[in-house]
Design an enzyme around this catalytic site. Structure first.
Site, PDB file in Angstrom:
ATOM      1  N   SER A 192      17.618  78.141 106.270  1.00 13.91           N
ATOM      2  CA  SER A 192      17.541  76.604 106.135  1.00 13.91           C
ATOM      3  C   SER A 192      18.853  76.008 105.428  1.00 13.91           C
ATOM      4  CB  SER A 192      16.465  75.938 106.003  1.00 13.91           C
ATOM      5  OG  SER A 192      15.540  76.121 107.116  1.00 13.91           O
TER       6      SER A 192
ATOM      7  N   SER B 277      16.975  74.178 108.793  1.00 14.40           N
ATOM      8  CA  SER B 277      16.233  72.891 109.041  1.00 14.40           C
ATOM      9  C   SER B 277      16.891  71.859 107.870  1.00 14.40           C
ATOM     10  CB  SER B 277      14.770  73.158 108.439  1.00 14.40           C
ATOM     11  OG  SER B 277      14.621  73.568 106.947  1.00 14.40           O
TER      12      SER B 277
ATOM     13  N   LYS C 136      17.143  66.741 100.075  1.00 16.31           N
ATOM     14  CA  LYS C 136      16.021  67.150 101.404  1.00 16.31           C
ATOM     15  C   LYS C 136      14.812  66.276 101.219  1.00 16.31           C
ATOM     16  CE  LYS C 136      14.877  71.009 104.336  1.00 16.31           C
ATOM     17  NZ  LYS C 136      14.827  72.662 104.529  1.00 16.31           N
TER      18      LYS C 136
HETATM   19  N1  GLN Z   1      15.074  78.288 111.136  1.00 14.63           N
HETATM   20  C1  GLN Z   1      14.060  79.185 110.330  1.00 14.63           C
HETATM   21  C2  GLN Z   1      12.644  78.677 110.666  1.00 14.63           C
HETATM   22  O1  GLN Z   1      12.548  77.979 111.612  1.00 14.63           O
HETATM   23  C3  GLN Z   1      14.106  79.016 109.096  1.00 14.63           C
HETATM   24  C4  GLN Z   1      13.581  77.676 108.559  1.00 14.63           C
HETATM   25  C5  GLN Z   1      13.746  77.554 106.930  1.00 14.63           C
HETATM   26  O2  GLN Z   1      14.633  78.458 106.239  1.00 14.63           O
HETATM   27  N2  GLN Z   1      13.250  76.547 106.342  1.00 14.63           N
HETATM   28  O3  GLN Z   1      11.546  78.971 110.240  1.00 14.63           O
END
Ligand code: GLN
Length: 482
Positions: free
Chosen positions: A174, A150, A75
């Site tokens: 995410s 994400s 990532k």
């Molecule tokens: N979707 C969640 C957010 O927008 C979690 C994101 C994540 O785990 N990095 O913050």
């Protein structure tokens, strides 16, 4: 389906060389990327050079570690020395880290072949990968849909066979939510189990790095390689790391599994509910004792998260000042350099979170929002403690729906935030959790089963996940890709 062990065997018996495996992977990436867009950067030369070193080792007759020669994607919020690291943000365009994150260093030392850096929502803020400042990644099961987020690039790359395994980060879901939407295994380890040195910080009391894989065994092998104490991360846990593969057992006899009652309510797609219920019956058939448990404050996870995570983000993102990293939009004077750079460099969702967080932390509001959220966080953790006094592992759906269409939720941040309803409480409590494929909806989109363990009980997630996987064939299905 190619697993780490199969590839390892092929390398050891000289059926295939590491360079052949790397070349085939890079060719697949090249063929699929125009449609999929999982990668922000492909590191072909570096991959082939690493593969050559592995082949040289094989030629010398040296013993090979399990990850040697295995193609892996990273990532793009993990710093990789000499390789661009953007966090999918324009503000970090052109940033080439002068140092390596601990996890990628460990993978280098283990001989894994990094094939590239994957797309994400800018600074890991989002649930669909549509917040990337560069490109939108497609879901390999249906190219008109999102891969989740994400870590959508890593999830899509693993699902589409563009690599064998990948790393993601999980602050509120995410890793698990995109794993669910892309039909792969995603694991968020216990807070502190994996070093975050070199992970670009989003919300530091929640962030964890973890593996994506196409099987529970591969995810155990990858976690093994990255877990462990690191003096460079002050939140790193100094604990003994067991051999995770020893927990991969087919029977669940003697294990108590709790179904979180509150997760089967409003907002959950009926097909997701039915599929997860069927998976729970399967766990029972494998010998587990199933019990309903209650986590009454689970539902406060989402509002608590959207105070705590943006608050921490507003502090963490203060460092993008046009001096230390990335772009500089103006040189006129100091204030204009800051404001222009941040105005141009950050995307709308990141700006929204910085504003939310700055507001929640400001004098006069701190007690009402931030402090209150921290107190409710403790209550959520207490619910989990209570549940784990009765059962060994908790189960619930990973995400309330299957993959949604690109563009469907971008104008409605609240509906997007709801994707993480089931995953966020786990981060707030610092617990380990895994999403694994458990079926499909009527459009053949994958559904994920979420397993939650007590602190440092990754062993139980591997045990339950493996037993379930052995008894089912969901993980063997391939996306109908290109
Ligand atoms: N979707 C969640 C957010 O927008 C979690 C994101 C994540 O785990 N990095 O913050």
């Amino acid at each position: 389906m190619t697993s780490i062990r199969t590839l390892h065997q092929q390398l050891v018996t000289k059926e295939r060389s590491a360079v052949e495996i790397a070349t085939a992977t890079l060719e697949r990436i090249q063929a699929l990327e125009p449609k999929l867009k999982s990668f922000l950067c492909v590191t072909a030369d570096q991959a082939l050079a690493t593969a050559q070193q592995v082949d040289a080792k094989i030629a010398r007759g040296e013993t090979l570690g399990l990850l040697e020669g295995i193609p892996i994607a990273i990532k793009d919020n993990l710093c990789t020395q000499g390789v661009p690291t953007t966090c999918a943000s324009r503000i970090l365009e052109g940033f080439i880290p002068p140092y390596e994150s601990t996890v990628t260093q460990k993978l280098k030392d283990a001989g894994a072949v990094m094939v590239g850096k994957t797309n994400l929502d800018e600074f890991a803020m989002g649930s669909s990968t549509e917040n990337s400042g560069y490109q939108v990644t497609a879901n390999p099961w249906d190219l008109s849909r999102v891969p989740g987020g994400s870590s959508g690039g890593s999830a899509a790359a693993v699902a589409a066979d563009e690599c064998v395994v990948a790393l993601g980060s999980d602050t509120g879901g995410s890793i698990r939510q995109p794993a669910s939407l892309c039909g792969v295994v995603g694991l968020k380890p216990t807070y502190g189990l994996v070093s975050r040195f070199g992970l670009v910080a989003y919300a530091s009391s929640l962030d964890q790095i973890g593996p994506f894989a196409r099987s529970v065994e591969d995810s155990a092998i990858l976690l093994q390689a990255i877990a462990g104490y690191d003096a460079k991360d002050s939140t790193s846990l100094n604990v003994e790391i067991p051999d995770y593969t020893q927990f991969l057992k087919p029977s669940l006899k003697g294990l108590k599994i709790g179904v979180i009652r509150e997760t089967f309510g409003e907002g959950l797609d009926s097909v997701v509910a039915e599929t997860v219920q069927a998976a729970i019956q399967q766990l029972q058939k494998l010998g587990a004792e199933i019990k309903e448990v209650s986590c009454p404050r689970f539902r406060y996870g989402l509002p608590v998260y959207y105070i705590i995570a943006p608050s921490e983000a507003s502090a963490n993102l203060a460092r993008y000042d046009a001096v230390k990293y990335g772009i500089r939009a103006s040189n006129r004077n100091l204030m204009e350099m800051y404001t222009q750079t941040r105005a141009q460099g950050f995307g709308p969702e990141v700006k929204r979170r910085i504003m939310l967080g700055t507001y929640a932390l400001s004098a006069g509001y701190y007690d009402a929002y931030y402090l209150k959220a921290q107190k409710v966080r403790t209550l959520i953790k207490e619910d989990f403690d209570q549940a784990f006094s009765q059962v060994d592992v908790l189960v619930c759906p990973t995400a309330p729906t299957t993959a949604f269409r690109a563009g469907e939720k971008t104008t409605d941040p609240l509906s997007m935030y709801l994707s993480d309803l089931m995953t966020i409480p786990v981060n707030l409590a610092g617990l380990p959790s895994m999403s694994l494929p458990c079926g499909f909806d009527s459009q053949h989109l994958p559904i994920g089963l979420q397993l939650i363990g007590n602190v440092l009980r990754e062993d139980r997630l591997f045990h339950v996940g493996y037993a379930y996987e052995q008894a089912t064939t969901w993980h063997q299905q391939k996306p109908p890709l290109v």
